[in-house]
Design an enzyme around this catalytic site. Structure first.
Site, PDB file in Angstrom:
ATOM      1  N   ASP A   1       9.860 -26.847  24.915  1.00 11.49           N
ATOM      2  CA  ASP A   1       9.336 -27.001  26.318  1.00 11.49           C
ATOM      3  C   ASP A   1       9.906 -28.904  26.466  1.00 11.49           C
ATOM      4  OD1 ASP A   1       7.683 -28.430  25.326  1.00 11.49           O
ATOM      5  OD2 ASP A   1       6.229 -27.431  25.926  1.00 11.49           O
TER       6      ASP A   1
ATOM      7  N   ASP B   1       2.720 -40.370  18.648  1.00 14.30           N
ATOM      8  CA  ASP B   1       2.314 -40.164  18.040  1.00 14.30           C
ATOM      9  C   ASP B   1       2.583 -40.905  16.792  1.00 14.30           C
ATOM     10  OD1 ASP B   1       3.128 -37.937  18.722  1.00 14.30           O
ATOM     11  OD2 ASP B   1       1.892 -36.821  18.208  1.00 14.30           O
TER      12      ASP B   1
ATOM     13  N   ASP C   1       8.941 -32.613  27.864  1.00 14.61           N
ATOM     14  CA  ASP C   1       8.660 -33.143  28.344  1.00 14.61           C
ATOM     15  C   ASP C   1       8.930 -34.586  29.123  1.00 14.61           C
ATOM     16  OD1 ASP C   1       5.775 -32.294  27.844  1.00 14.61           O
ATOM     17  OD2 ASP C   1       6.619 -32.954  25.476  1.00 14.61           O
TER      18      ASP C   1
HETATM   19  P1  ATP Z   1       6.269 -29.795  20.249  1.00 11.27           P
HETATM   20  O1  ATP Z   1       6.179 -29.074  21.874  1.00 11.27           O
HETATM   21  O2  ATP Z   1       7.092 -28.868  20.020  1.00 11.27           O
HETATM   22  O3  ATP Z   1       4.632 -28.335  20.225  1.00 11.27           O
HETATM   23  P2  ATP Z   1       5.853 -32.225  20.959  1.00 11.27           P
HETATM   24  O4  ATP Z   1       6.132 -32.815  20.449  1.00 11.27           O
HETATM   25  O5  ATP Z   1       6.759 -32.204  22.697  1.00 11.27           O
HETATM   26  O6  ATP Z   1       5.684 -30.907  20.723  1.00 11.27           O
HETATM   27  P3  ATP Z   1       3.715 -31.591  23.041  1.00 11.27           P
HETATM   28  O7  ATP Z   1       2.410 -31.587  23.066  1.00 11.27           O
HETATM   29  O8  ATP Z   1       4.391 -31.427  24.094  1.00 11.27           O
HETATM   30  O9  ATP Z   1       4.149 -32.099  21.544  1.00 11.27           O
HETATM   31  O10 ATP Z   1       3.452 -33.239  23.153  1.00 11.27           O
HETATM   32  C1  ATP Z   1       4.635 -33.910  23.799  1.00 11.27           C
HETATM   33  C2  ATP Z   1       4.996 -35.485  23.555  1.00 11.27           C
HETATM   34  O11 ATP Z   1       3.639 -35.558  23.381  1.00 11.27           O
HETATM   35  C3  ATP Z   1       4.523 -35.931  21.379  1.00 11.27           C
HETATM   36  O12 ATP Z   1       6.163 -35.689  21.337  1.00 11.27           O
HETATM   37  C4  ATP Z   1       4.254 -36.801  21.339  1.00 11.27           C
HETATM   38  O13 ATP Z   1       5.234 -38.377  21.770  1.00 11.27           O
HETATM   39  C5  ATP Z   1       2.967 -37.776  22.838  1.00 11.27           C
HETATM   40  N1  ATP Z   1       1.530 -36.525  23.058  1.00 11.27           N
HETATM   41  C6  ATP Z   1       1.279 -35.678  22.841  1.00 11.27           C
HETATM   42  N2  ATP Z   1       0.408 -35.500  22.342  1.00 11.27           N
HETATM   43  C7  ATP Z   1      -0.368 -36.432  21.275  1.00 11.27           C
HETATM   44  C8  ATP Z   1      -1.208 -37.448  20.564  1.00 11.27           C
HETATM   45  N3  ATP Z   1      -2.340 -37.080  20.442  1.00 11.27           N
HETATM   46  N4  ATP Z   1      -0.876 -38.568  20.405  1.00 11.27           N
HETATM   47  C9  ATP Z   1      -0.218 -39.320  20.981  1.00 11.27           C
HETATM   48  N5  ATP Z   1       0.950 -38.590  20.996  1.00 11.27           N
HETATM   49  C10 ATP Z   1       1.007 -37.697  21.993  1.00 11.27           C
HETATM   50 MG    MG Z   2       6.950 -30.387  23.657  1.00 12.07          MG
END
Ligand code: ATP
Ligand code: MG
Length: 450
Positions: free
Chosen positions: A72, A151, A74
Site C-alpha cells: 500500500d 520505527d 502511505d
Molecule cells: P507494509 O505496509 O509493507 O506492511 P509498512 O512499512 O508500510 O509496511 P505500515 O504498517 O503500513 O508498514 O506503516 C507505515 C509506516 O508507518 C512505516 O513504514 C513506519 O514508517 C511507520 N510505522 C508504522 N508502525 C509504526 C510503529 N509501530 N512505530 C513507528 N513507526 C511506525
Molecule cells: Mg504500508
C-alpha cells in the site's frame, strides 16, 4: 537485484546533504511514477497544490527502491487531519491513538498521516503507560521529527512529487543497501514505547530477507514480555501480517529464535518444547509452508486454517488426555479441548468468531475421518467444512501424526463417482477397518465385497 540497483545508484550518486538529510535526486534513484498508484499520486499533487508538503513514506518507498511491489502507499504531510479533510471530499478521519485521514478511491484507500514529533523531550510523557508504552501520539511536528519517530531507518524515506527526490534523514538508504533493519533511537526505549515494533522487526526481516542489526535485536528476547500489554486485537492483526504475507515459515522460525512465539502462542510454544519424534514442529512447519505455497500460487488462505494449524498440538494432546483420563468419547473430547485451548489463547491474541467457529469445526471433523461406514463418509464429504478439514488431515498424515492410508482413502473418495464410492465404503467392512459397531443386519448387503 538490490545489489545491482545500488551499484548503479552509488556510481551515479552526487548526493547533496542539506540540514541533516541526504537528498537523492530523480536521476539517482529508481523510483518512477509509473510504479506508484495513481490515487497516491493524486493525493500528493492535491496536497501540494493546496500549499502543503506531502510525501510518500514507509513501505511504499522502501519496496519501490527494492524493486518490489508495495502493499500500500502511505502519505505524510504537514497538513493537520482536519486540513486534509478540507482538501478531499472522499476523506474520513480515523483513530484515537494515531489520528489519521483515510482518502477513499473506490477500493483503494490512501492513508494520510500528519508529521508527528516524538514528544518525549521532557522525560516521560503524559500519554505513556507506566512501562513507557505510548498510548496517544498526536503531537504534530516537522518532517525531520516525523522521520525520527518512525520505527526503522528503511521505513523513514520520503518521496515527493515536487522534484521527485528522496529525502533520507536517518541513513535509511544505506541500511537498505546493506539489507539491514535498524531501529531509530535507543532500541530498548523504542520497544518499550511500542512493543509491536519487535514483531515488525521479525516481519520485515522475514519478508525482505534483511538482518536485524545487532543493537536492535539484542534486547528483543528480554523485552518480549512487554507484548503482554498490547491489546489482543492489535496482536491478531500483527499475527495475520506475520503469517499471511507469504513468508510464514521464516517468520515462525524467527519468532521462535527471539522467543516471541511464546508470547503469541504460549500453549503451542510449551508443547513444541517437548518434541515427540519431531512431530509437532514438522506439522507446524508443513502447515506454514503450505500457507506460503498457496499465497505464492495466488490461492486463498484463511486465518481459520492457519490458527487451526498453530493450535493443533495443544488441542490434540488435551483431547487425548480427556479421552484417556475422563473417559470422554473422541468427538466430545476434541470439542472440549478446542474450547479450552481457544479460551486460553484468546487472552493473548484475539480471534474473531467468524474464524474461531470454522477452526473448531476443522478440529472436530478430524475424529470423523475414520468413521466411514454406511452413510458416514457421504455425510462428512458434504459438510461445508469438509475440504478444509481434509487438507488438515493431509497435513497430519504428511507430518506422520496419522495414517497416510486414511488420507489416501479420502483423496481417492473425492476423485471417484458415486458408484465407486459405495464400493470403497463397502470394501472397508472386509478390511476390518470399520470403526463403528453396527447393529446386526437381517439381510447381508448386496455387493459387500466379501
Ligand atoms: P507494509 O505496509 O509493507 O506492511 P509498512 O512499512 O508500510 O509496511 P505500515 O504498517 O503500513 O508498514 O506503516 C507505515 C509506516 O508507518 C512505516 O513504514 C513506519 O514508517 C511507520 N510505522 C508504522 N508502525 C509504526 C510503529 N509501530 N512505530 C513507528 N513507526 C511506525
Ligand atoms: Mg504500508
Amino acid at each position: 537485484m538490490t545489489d545491482e540497483l545500488f551499484r548503479r545508484l552509488s556510481a551515479k550518486t552526487r548526493t547533496v546533504t542539506i540540514t541533516n538529510a541526504t537528498i537523492i535526486t530523480r536521476d539517482e534513484h529508481n523510483i518512477s511514477r509509473a510504479n506508484i498508484s495513481s490515487n497516491a499520486l493524486k493525493v500528493l499533487y492535491r496536497l501540494n497544490s493546496a500549499g502543503y508538503q506531502a510525501y510518500l513514506v514507509g513501505g511504499g518507498v522502501r519496496d519501490l527502491l527494492l524493486g518490489r511491489e508495495p502493499k500500500d502507499f502511505d502519505v505524510a504531510t504537514d497538513a493537520k487531519p482536519e486540513e486534509v479533510k478540507e482538501v478531499f471530499r472522499n476523506c474520513r478521519l480515523i483513530g484515537r491513538r494515531f489520528r489519521l485521514a483515510h482518502v477513499f478511491f473506490g477500493r483503494e484507500t490512501i492513508e494520510v498521516a500528519t508529521f508527528r514529533s516524538k514528544n518525549d523531550a521532557e522525560g516521560r510523557d503524559e500519554h505513556q503507560s507506566d512501562q513507557g508504552m505510548i498510548l496517544r501520539d498526536n503531537v504534530y511536528g516537522t518532517i525531520e521529527e516525523d522521520a525520527l519517530r518512525r520505527d526503522f531507518s528503511v521505513n523513514a524515506l520520503y518521496y515527493g512529487v515536487e522534484d521527485f527526490s528522496i529525502i533520507d534523514y536517518a541513513g535509511g538508504l544505506q541500511d537498505l543497501e546493506m539489507g539491514r533493519l535498524r531501529l531509530l533511537g535507543s532500541p530498548e526505549q523504542r520497544y518499550r514505547e511500542d512493543p509491536v515494533r519487535m514483531l515488525r522487526a521479525v516481519r520485515f526481516a522475514s519478508k525482505l530477507g534483511f538482518i536485524i542489526d545487532h543493537e536492535s535485536e539484542s534486547c528483543i528476547a528480554e523485552l518480549g514480555h512487554l507484548l503482554d500489554e498490547v491489546p489482543a486485537a492489535r496482536l491478531f492483526e500483527e499475527v495475520l501480517k506475520l503469517f499471511m504475507g507469504g513468508t510464514a515459515l521464516i517468520a515462525f522460525e524467527k519468532l521462535r529464535h527471539y522467543d516471541l512465539f511464546r508470547v503469541l502462542f504460549p500453549e503451542t510454544d510449551e508443547v513444541l518444547r517437548f518434541e515427540e519424534h519431531n512431530f509437532p514442529i514438522t506439522f507446524v512447519n508443513r502447515g506454514l509452508e503450505n500457507t506460503d505455497n498457496r499465497i505464492a500460487d495466488g490461492k486463498p488462505v484463511t486465518p481459520a486454517f492457519l490458527f487451526a494449524v498453530l493450535l493443533w498440538e495443544p488441542v490434540r494432546l488435551l483431547a487425548k488426555e480427556l479421552e484417556e483420563e475422563d473417559d470422554l468419547p473422541p468427538i466430545e473430547a476434541m470439542q472440549e479441548a478446542g474450547y479450552e485451548v481457544l479460551k486460553e489463547q484468546l487472552q493473548c491474541v484475539s480471534l474473531p468468531k467468524r474464524f474461531s467457529i470454522p477452526m473448531r469445526e476443522i478440529w472436530s471433523l478430524q475424529c470423523r475421518f475414520k468413521r466411514r461406514s454406511g452413510k458416514q463418509a457421504q455425510c462428512l464429504a458434504s459438510h461445508p467444512r469438509f475440504r478444509a478439514a481434509y487438507d488438515f488431515l493431509l497435513l497430519r498424515a504428511e507430518a506422520g501424526e496419522t495414517d497416510m492410508a486414511l488420507a489416501d482413502w479420502w483423496t481417492k473418495y473425492q476423485e471417484v463417482d458415486d458408484g465407486e464410492r459405495i464400493k470403497m465404503v463397502n470394501a472397508l467392512r472386509g478390511s476390518g477397518r470399520s470403526q463403528k459397531r453396527r447393529k446386526p443386519r437381517k439381510k447381508p448387503p448386496v455387493n459387500s465385497g466379501e
